[in-house]
Structure formats: C-alpha cells, structure tokens
Design an enzyme around this catalytic site. Sequence first.
Site, PDB file in Angstrom:
ATOM      1  N   SER A 125       4.974 -10.823   1.520  1.00 13.63           N
ATOM      2  CA  SER A 125       6.045 -11.512   2.259  1.00 13.63           C
ATOM      3  C   SER A 125       5.860 -13.016   2.088  1.00 13.63           C
ATOM      4  CB  SER A 125       5.908 -11.128   3.735  1.00 13.63           C
ATOM      5  OG  SER A 125       6.611 -12.029   4.573  1.00 13.63           O
ATOM      6  N   TYR A 138       2.079  -9.379  12.060  1.00 12.64           N
ATOM      7  CA  TYR A 138       2.819  -9.210  10.803  1.00 12.64           C
ATOM      8  C   TYR A 138       2.283 -10.196   9.758  1.00 12.64           C
ATOM      9  CZ  TYR A 138       6.782  -8.815   7.604  1.00 12.64           C
ATOM     10  OH  TYR A 138       7.567  -8.620   6.486  1.00 12.64           O
TER      11      TYR A 138
HETATM   12  N1  NAD Z   1      13.550  -7.915   5.111  1.00  6.01           N
HETATM   13  C1  NAD Z   1      12.851  -8.943   4.714  1.00  6.01           C
HETATM   14  O1  NAD Z   1      13.345 -10.088   4.710  1.00  6.01           O
HETATM   15  C2  NAD Z   1      11.449  -8.769   4.233  1.00  6.01           C
HETATM   16  C3  NAD Z   1      10.820  -9.881   3.651  1.00  6.01           C
HETATM   17  C4  NAD Z   1       9.528  -9.750   3.185  1.00  6.01           C
HETATM   18  C5  NAD Z   1       8.881  -8.534   3.241  1.00  6.01           C
HETATM   19  N2  NAD Z   1       9.506  -7.462   3.796  1.00  6.01           N
HETATM   20  C6  NAD Z   1       8.783  -6.199   3.798  1.00  6.01           C
HETATM   21  O2  NAD Z   1       9.533  -5.247   3.087  1.00  6.01           O
HETATM   22  C7  NAD Z   1       9.217  -3.941   3.568  1.00  6.01           C
HETATM   23  C8  NAD Z   1      10.501  -3.241   3.940  1.00  6.01           C
HETATM   24  O3  NAD Z   1      11.115  -3.997   4.979  1.00  6.01           O
HETATM   25  P1  NAD Z   1      12.655  -3.854   5.352  1.00  6.01           P
HETATM   26  O4  NAD Z   1      13.160  -5.213   5.617  1.00  6.01           O
HETATM   27  O5  NAD Z   1      13.319  -2.992   4.367  1.00  6.01           O
HETATM   28  O6  NAD Z   1      12.500  -3.133   6.768  1.00  6.01           O
HETATM   29  P2  NAD Z   1      13.228  -1.855   7.352  1.00  6.01           P
HETATM   30  O7  NAD Z   1      12.845  -1.839   8.785  1.00  6.01           O
HETATM   31  O8  NAD Z   1      14.662  -1.871   6.989  1.00  6.01           O
HETATM   32  O9  NAD Z   1      12.531  -0.637   6.579  1.00  6.01           O
HETATM   33  C9  NAD Z   1      11.201  -0.289   6.817  1.00  6.01           C
HETATM   34  C10 NAD Z   1      10.944   1.103   6.308  1.00  6.01           C
HETATM   35  O10 NAD Z   1       9.580   1.469   6.580  1.00  6.01           O
HETATM   36  C11 NAD Z   1       9.564   2.764   7.144  1.00  6.01           C
HETATM   37  N3  NAD Z   1       8.368   2.948   7.964  1.00  6.01           N
HETATM   38  C12 NAD Z   1       8.022   2.277   9.096  1.00  6.01           C
HETATM   39  N4  NAD Z   1       6.865   2.754   9.574  1.00  6.01           N
HETATM   40  C13 NAD Z   1       6.474   3.739   8.738  1.00  6.01           C
HETATM   41  C14 NAD Z   1       5.361   4.614   8.695  1.00  6.01           C
HETATM   42  N5  NAD Z   1       4.410   4.591   9.643  1.00  6.01           N
HETATM   43  N6  NAD Z   1       5.267   5.502   7.668  1.00  6.01           N
HETATM   44  C15 NAD Z   1       6.231   5.564   6.723  1.00  6.01           C
HETATM   45  N7  NAD Z   1       7.317   4.774   6.720  1.00  6.01           N
HETATM   46  C16 NAD Z   1       7.429   3.876   7.709  1.00  6.01           C
HETATM   47  C17 NAD Z   1      10.849   2.838   7.956  1.00  6.01           C
HETATM   48  O11 NAD Z   1      11.187   4.178   8.261  1.00  6.01           O
HETATM   49  C18 NAD Z   1      11.804   2.165   6.994  1.00  6.01           C
HETATM   50  O12 NAD Z   1      12.228   3.089   6.021  1.00  6.01           O
HETATM   51  C19 NAD Z   1       8.269  -4.141   4.744  1.00  6.01           C
HETATM   52  O13 NAD Z   1       6.946  -3.998   4.303  1.00  6.01           O
HETATM   53  C20 NAD Z   1       8.533  -5.579   5.142  1.00  6.01           C
HETATM   54  O14 NAD Z   1       7.434  -6.135   5.774  1.00  6.01           O
HETATM   55  C21 NAD Z   1      10.777  -7.547   4.300  1.00  6.01           C
HETATM   56  O1  KDG Z   2       9.409 -13.917  10.586  1.00  3.81           O
HETATM   57  C1  KDG Z   2      10.119 -12.960  10.907  1.00  3.81           C
HETATM   58  O2  KDG Z   2      10.498 -12.760  12.078  1.00  3.81           O
HETATM   59  C2  KDG Z   2      10.543 -12.017   9.848  1.00  3.81           C
HETATM   60  O3  KDG Z   2      11.431 -11.225  10.037  1.00  3.81           O
HETATM   61  C3  KDG Z   2       9.821 -12.072   8.523  1.00  3.81           C
HETATM   62  C4  KDG Z   2      10.674 -11.605   7.361  1.00  3.81           C
HETATM   63  O4  KDG Z   2      11.181 -10.315   7.568  1.00  3.81           O
HETATM   64  C5  KDG Z   2       9.984 -11.654   6.007  1.00  3.81           C
HETATM   65  O5  KDG Z   2       8.753 -11.007   5.993  1.00  3.81           O
HETATM   66  C6  KDG Z   2       9.882 -13.038   5.468  1.00  3.81           C
HETATM   67  O6  KDG Z   2       9.414 -13.015   4.154  1.00  3.81           O
END
Ligand code: NAD
Ligand code: KDG
Length: 233
Positions: A125, A138
């Site tokens: 992230s 996080y």
């Molecule tokens: N959305 C963003 O801007 C962003 C940025 C950087 C990193 N991320 C990372 O990307 C990944 C996906 O995030 P997202 O934004 O799609 O979130 P999201 O909440 O839309 O999806 C998360 C997924 O993880 C699954 N999950 C949660 N706990 C679980 C468990 N114990 N076992 C199996 N599956 C589980 C959920 O069911 C869901 O499918 C995460 O690791 C998040 O930290 C997201």
């Molecule tokens: O900082 C927050 O509250 C976030 O939601 C973090 C983002 O989902 C993401 O991980 C940023 O890269």
Amino acid sequence: MKKVIVTGGTGGIGAGVAHCLAGVGCKVIAVSASQAELNAFPPQEGIELRLMDVTDQASVDAVFGPLDRLDGLVNCAGILRRGDEYDIDVFQRVIDVNLVGTMRCCLAAQTLLATSKGSIVNTASMLSTFGGPLVPAYSASKGGVSQLTKSLAGEWADDGIRVNAIAPGWIETEMTQGLRDNPERAEGIMARTPMKRWGKTSEVGALVRWLLSEEASFVTGSVYPVDGGYLAM
Ligand SMILES: NC(=O)c1ccc[n+]([C@@H]2O[C@H](COP(=O)([O-])OP(=O)(O)OC[C@H]3O[C@@H](n4cnc5c(N)ncnc54)[C@H](O)[C@@H]3O)[C@@H](O)[C@H]2O)c1
Ligand SMILES: O=C(O)C(=O)C[C@H](O)[C@H](O)CO
C-alpha cells in the site's frame, strides 16, 4: 494455462485482478472469507469461487492441499478498521489478516510454486511507505507486507519462485468508500495525486498480470506503486 489463487478475489482489487487474469486465459481460484460476497459474484468463465479464511490454517489447507499444480498466488485479502485500530484486539486482528494471512498463504503455496517455478504478488500500500491517519494497525501490517515480500524474494529465489508486491494508491473500492464520502480526506488525497482521480481495480489488475507473466522473469523483491503519481509528489 496458468492456475492462480487470488485471495480476497471476490472483493474490489482482488476481483479486478481475477477478471484481468481470467481475461488472458488463466484458471483463477478466487477465495474469500465472505459467503455473501461469493454468492453475489457474477459467474465468469475461468473463475472458480471458494470459501477460505486466510486467518484459519485448516481453511487454507483445504484449498491448497488438494491442488496438483499452482503457477501463481496473489494475496489481496485485507481489512482496514479506520478509527478503531487503537483497540488492541482490533489491532491484532488487522495484523492477523493482512500480514500473518499473507505469510500463511505464501507458505501454503511454496512447494507448489517451487515445482512450477511460479510467482507470488502480495498487496502492499501507500501506507507501506508512510503512516496513515487513524490506521496504525493497517499501516504497520502493510509495512510488514513490503518487508516480507523482500525477505521471501531473497530466500526463495533459489527455488525459482519470484515474490513481488504491488503498492496501490487510492483505488475505488469498498475499503476507500469512507474516504471518498469524506470531502476533507478526499480533497486532500486528490490534491496530492498528480493524475487527480481514484484508481480503477482493472488498472491494478493489469500490473499484477504483468508481474505474474514471463515478461517479468527477472523481477523479484520489488514493490511496485500503481498510484497515479502519488508517491512522486
Ligand atoms: N482500495 C485501496 O485504495 C487500496 C490501496 C492499497 C492497498 N489496498 C489493499 O488491497 C487489498 C484489497 O483491498 P480492497 O480495496 O479491494 O478491499 P475490499 O474490502 O473491497 O476487499 C477485500 C477483500 O478481502 C477479503 N477478505 C477480508 N478478510 C479476509 C479473510 N480473513 N480471508 C479471506 N479473505 C478476506 C474480503 O472478503 C474482500 O474480498 C487489501 O489488501 C488492501 O489493503 C487497497
Ligand atoms: O488510509 C486509509 O484510510 C485507507 O483507506 C488506505 C487506502 O485504502 C490505501 O491502502 C492507500 O494506499
């Protein structure tokens, strides 16, 4: 045809990754701990759905154990509890899903990937690089995912396993809904994003697809931003 497990593969970024990989002919096993999410996922050729909780060893073994082959693992499962992460139980849960869950799946895949000379993509992230407001667990977990990725890349290169991570910026998913609904946070993020928009899950999927491909055959131990320029400013 490559066989790839995507954890969190029915949620935002994971689903984007699953679609991207299925689009180039991969056989994807998209796993999630949420039965409701699995039920709501529209059927797509090339994507098989399985219930699996990355914090539960028996559940992970039930998915990885029977496999005779695996070419890729994409760890997307993750949670964030904005505002609640100063509670120690919540802190521990976030670390357990995001960091320990990632390691649990890497270990479950290791022997299969050594056989196929396959590859892992973890999800770091922006908060692997700097801390975020209200999300100490996080941020700590994502710093850990970045370091874990480098460690495994160094250790497992001899087995022919490449290990990389993506570092998405601010992507339009459920996880960022609270930020997008908060004008002050949303404006702050857009002000620092040179491309002045939220990323799409397909744009993250495209990077993962490349990292898993033969084109990335000399790439390991790297953490790739996909962030509209956020880290550049
Ligand atoms: N959305 C963003 O801007 C962003 C940025 C950087 C990193 N991320 C990372 O990307 C990944 C996906 O995030 P997202 O934004 O799609 O979130 P999201 O909440 O839309 O999806 C998360 C997924 O993880 C699954 N999950 C949660 N706990 C679980 C468990 N114990 N076992 C199996 N599956 C589980 C959920 O069911 C869901 O499918 C995460 O690791 C998040 O930290 C997201
Ligand atoms: O900082 C927050 O509250 C976030 O939601 C973090 C983002 O989902 C993401 O991980 C940023 O890269």
